[in-house]
Write a protein that holds these residues in place. Sequence first.
Motif, PDB file in Angstrom:
ATOM      1  N   PHE A   6     -11.174 -25.618  44.551  1.00 53.87           N
ATOM      2  CA  PHE A   6     -12.614 -25.360  44.541  1.00 53.87           C
ATOM      3  C   PHE A   6     -13.073 -24.466  45.696  1.00 53.87           C
ATOM      4  N   TYR A   7     -12.172 -24.038  46.573  1.00 48.38           N
ATOM      5  CA  TYR A   7     -12.538 -23.042  47.580  1.00 48.38           C
ATOM      6  C   TYR A   7     -12.642 -21.674  46.892  1.00 48.38           C
ATOM      7  N   HIS A  34     -23.614 -22.383  42.028  1.00 48.27           N
ATOM      8  CA  HIS A  34     -23.026 -22.464  43.357  1.00 48.27           C
ATOM      9  C   HIS A  34     -22.996 -23.920  43.808  1.00 48.27           C
ATOM     10  N   GLY A  35     -22.171 -24.185  44.787  1.00 45.16           N
ATOM     11  CA  GLY A  35     -22.069 -25.534  45.305  1.00 45.16           C
ATOM     12  C   GLY A  35     -21.035 -26.347  44.554  1.00 45.16           C
ATOM     13  N   LEU A  36     -20.877 -27.581  45.020  1.00 43.13           N
ATOM     14  CA  LEU A  36     -19.874 -28.473  44.461  1.00 43.13           C
ATOM     15  C   LEU A  36     -20.525 -29.701  43.856  1.00 43.13           C
ATOM     16  N   ARG A  37     -19.792 -30.317  42.949  1.00 40.22           N
ATOM     17  CA  ARG A  37     -20.199 -31.593  42.402  1.00 40.22           C
ATOM     18  C   ARG A  37     -18.981 -32.510  42.401  1.00 40.22           C
ATOM     19  N   PRO A  38     -19.190 -33.811  42.374  1.00 40.19           N
ATOM     20  CA  PRO A  38     -18.049 -34.734  42.368  1.00 40.19           C
ATOM     21  C   PRO A  38     -17.172 -34.547  41.133  1.00 40.19           C
ATOM     22  N   GLY A  97     -23.267 -42.411  39.189  1.00 40.39           N
ATOM     23  CA  GLY A  97     -22.983 -42.534  37.767  1.00 40.39           C
ATOM     24  C   GLY A  97     -21.504 -42.802  37.505  1.00 40.39           C
ATOM     25  N   ASP A  98     -20.938 -42.078  36.517  1.00 42.13           N
ATOM     26  CA  ASP A  98     -19.538 -42.302  36.170  1.00 42.13           C
ATOM     27  C   ASP A  98     -18.577 -41.707  37.188  1.00 42.13           C
ATOM     28  N   GLN A  99     -19.141 -41.070  38.222  1.00 40.26           N
ATOM     29  CA  GLN A  99     -18.299 -40.542  39.286  1.00 40.26           C
ATOM     30  C   GLN A  99     -18.028 -41.568  40.389  1.00 40.26           C
ATOM     31  N   VAL A 100     -18.629 -42.722  40.289  1.00 39.54           N
ATOM     32  CA  VAL A 100     -18.317 -43.811  41.226  1.00 39.54           C
ATOM     33  C   VAL A 100     -17.080 -44.522  40.685  1.00 39.54           C
ATOM     34  N   VAL A 101     -15.936 -44.196  41.280  1.00 46.39           N
ATOM     35  CA  VAL A 101     -14.648 -44.667  40.766  1.00 46.39           C
ATOM     36  C   VAL A 101     -13.971 -45.523  41.830  1.00 46.39           C
ATOM     37  N   PRO A 102     -13.452 -46.689  41.463  1.00 45.11           N
ATOM     38  CA  PRO A 102     -12.747 -47.526  42.438  1.00 45.11           C
ATOM     39  C   PRO A 102     -11.565 -46.782  43.062  1.00 45.11           C
ATOM     40  N   ALA A 150     -13.547 -32.874  43.921  1.00 40.75           N
ATOM     41  CA  ALA A 150     -14.768 -32.095  43.734  1.00 40.75           C
ATOM     42  C   ALA A 150     -14.435 -30.890  42.880  1.00 40.75           C
ATOM     43  N   GLU A 151     -15.457 -30.268  42.343  1.00 42.00           N
ATOM     44  CA  GLU A 151     -15.277 -29.056  41.571  1.00 42.00           C
ATOM     45  C   GLU A 151     -16.526 -28.190  41.700  1.00 42.00           C
ATOM     46  N   VAL A 152     -16.354 -26.913  41.436  1.00 48.08           N
ATOM     47  CA  VAL A 152     -17.482 -25.989  41.501  1.00 48.08           C
ATOM     48  C   VAL A 152     -18.425 -26.257  40.338  1.00 48.08           C
ATOM     49  N   VAL A 153     -19.714 -26.237  40.618  1.00 51.65           N
ATOM     50  CA  VAL A 153     -20.713 -26.415  39.557  1.00 51.65           C
ATOM     51  C   VAL A 153     -20.607 -25.242  38.577  1.00 51.65           C
TER      52      VAL A 153
END
Length: 313
Positions: A64-65, A100-104, A145-150, A93-96
Amino acid sequence: MTDDTITDDRSRPGGVGELAGRRVARIGFGAMQLERLRGDRPAAIALVRRATELGVDHIDTAEFYGDGFVNGVLGEALAGHDGDVQFVSKVGAEVVPGGHGLRPAQRPEQLRAAVEANLRSLGVERIPVVNLRRMDSGIGIRADGDQVVPLDDQLEAMVAMRDDGMIDGIGLSSVAIDGLRRALPAGVVCVQNAYSLVARDDEDMLALCQAHGIAWVPYFPLGSAFAGLPKVTDEPEVISAAEALGVTASQVGLAWLLQHAPNVLLIPGTADAGHLEANLAAGSVVLDAETLARLDAIPTRELDVAAFRARQG
């Protein structure tokens, strides 16, 4: 071999440390800022090659850089030499898309897809270390949301990729000490957290890593110009030490990290060849006991996490 024997070898920048069972220079290269050279790819390639000429043998990166640009540069610059340079990447993480920017990207299937993307863009069959970027502590974006992963589910996915030969070592980034303790049975080899002379809240975690032979690789090793993060180079004692030694305040900050603990590895980043050489030269700066005592007495500064996130948003 003792820690002193490892770190006193000055044939490589900062001496030699250990990363995932391999001996590496204690000062490597953080590749994120190569994105600044997007308009001059030959210059980016030349900078990477110059780093290796100067003894750098571990490079920190992520797919993602630059949305794959940085990895592409590394793959081209070091084609055929991946065995001589240890790549350390990260997932989580990944690029939106289209922006621009990142998302989980925290779900197990996303972690595997990210490793596969790293393998393709770097042009390698296996990545020596992949750090799992957690998003439930530290600075930066938070998962919801669904990005909260144990953590256990994520570690299961990371171990499976190690068993499949996709990666050699598992690291953690932006992790809390309880998370690190839970992850130890998985065989953690590296921890990347925000840490510097003026931001030492993770001292207990650094000690835990040292006790378990885990490399401690701080990001923001000099603080940051971002709002909410203190800067090492603003400290009067750091400036005074630099003037006395005839070096820069940045070099003093990096040298302090190297002398603070033997398991510290550094990955300062830059897009400038002169700055690269200055960063690597910090490995030759020796701080005497009196100077170290004055630097150690600098109080840790509180991070303004809210201000940092507002600036990033």
